[in-house]
Design an enzyme around this catalytic site. Structure first.
Site, PDB file in Angstrom:
ATOM      1  N   CYS A 214      55.522  55.685  40.867  1.00 31.82           N
ATOM      2  CA  CYS A 214      55.893  57.109  40.832  1.00 31.82           C
ATOM      3  C   CYS A 214      56.393  57.484  39.440  1.00 31.82           C
ATOM      4  CB  CYS A 214      56.971  57.423  41.867  1.00 31.82           C
ATOM      5  SG  CYS A 214      56.490  57.100  43.558  1.00 31.82           S
TER       6      CYS A 214
ATOM      7  N   CYS B 263      60.680  54.085  42.858  1.00 31.48           N
ATOM      8  CA  CYS B 263      59.267  53.691  42.910  1.00 31.48           C
ATOM      9  C   CYS B 263      58.676  53.601  41.507  1.00 31.48           C
ATOM     10  CB  CYS B 263      58.512  54.706  43.775  1.00 31.48           C
ATOM     11  SG  CYS B 263      56.722  54.540  43.730  1.00 31.48           S
TER      12      CYS B 263
END
Length: 160
Positions: free
Chosen positions: A89, A86
Site C-alpha cells: 500500500c 501494509c
C-alpha cells in the site's frame, strides 16, 4: 482482519541464490532477466511527486458524501482501500496520487481499512491494497494487489 497481499518470492529467491553457492550465479542472472513482478509496482521519480487529487476520507459520513457526489456525476470513482502497516500500500500510494492528477475526469478516494472497518466490510475488502472502480453507482472492476499497470489501464478504460 484483511491480509496484506505482498509476495516476496522473487526477492527471496534472488537473495538466497546470490548468497549461496557460486555455481548458481547463472540462475540468478536468468531470474534478473525475467524482471521482477515488483518492477511495475515501484513509483518512478515523476510518479512520486507530492501533487495529488486524492480525497482521504476519515469517517463513514464523509465516504457516503463522496459516494453520493459520485452518483450525481458521470465520473468514475476510484477507491483505494489501504492500511498504514501494509508495505505494498505504501509502495503504490505515490502512484495512486499521480494517477489522480493524470486522470482528472475521475474521482479518487482513499480509505484506511483500520480507520473505517465498516466501509471495508460493506465493500467486502479482504486484502490490501484493493482498488475498486465504480461507475454510475455500481462496481465495474476490482484490482487486488499493488498492480500499477493494471490499475492504470482500468482507470483509463472506465474514466473516459
Amino acid at each position: 482482519m484483511p491480509k496484506c497481499s505482498f509476495l516476496l518470492s522473487q526477492v527471496s529467491v534472488l537473495f538466497f541464490l546470490s548468497t549461496h553457492k557460486p555455481r548458481r550465479k547463472r540462475k540468478v542472472n536468468e531470474i534478473q532477466k525475467m524482471g521482477s513482478f515488483m518492477s511495475s509496482a515501484y513509483a518512478t521519480p515523476e510518479e512520486s511527486g507530492s501533487e495529488s487529487n486524492v480525497i482521504a476520507v476519515h469517517s463513514k459520513d464523509r465516504f457516503d458524501e463522496q459516494f453520493q457526489a459520485h452518483k450525481n456525476s458521470n465520473k468514475a470513482l476510484v477507491i483505494d482501500f489501504t492500511a498504514t502497516w501494509c508495505g505494498p500500500c505504501r509502495m503504490i500510494g505515490p502512484i495512486f496520487n499521480s494517477l489522480s492528477t493524470k486522470f482528472s475526469q475521475a474521482i479518487f478516494v482513499k480509505v484506511d481499512v483500520d480507520e473505517l472497518p465498516e466501509v471495508s466490510r460493506e465493500w467486502q475488502v479482504q486484502a490490501m491494497p484493493t482498488f475498486v472502480i465504480v461507475k454510475d453507482g455500481k462496481e465495474v472492476t476490482r484490482i487486488v494487489g499493488a498492480k500499477k499497470d493494471e490499475l492504470e489501464r482500468k482507470i483509463q478504460m472506465f474514466s473516459s
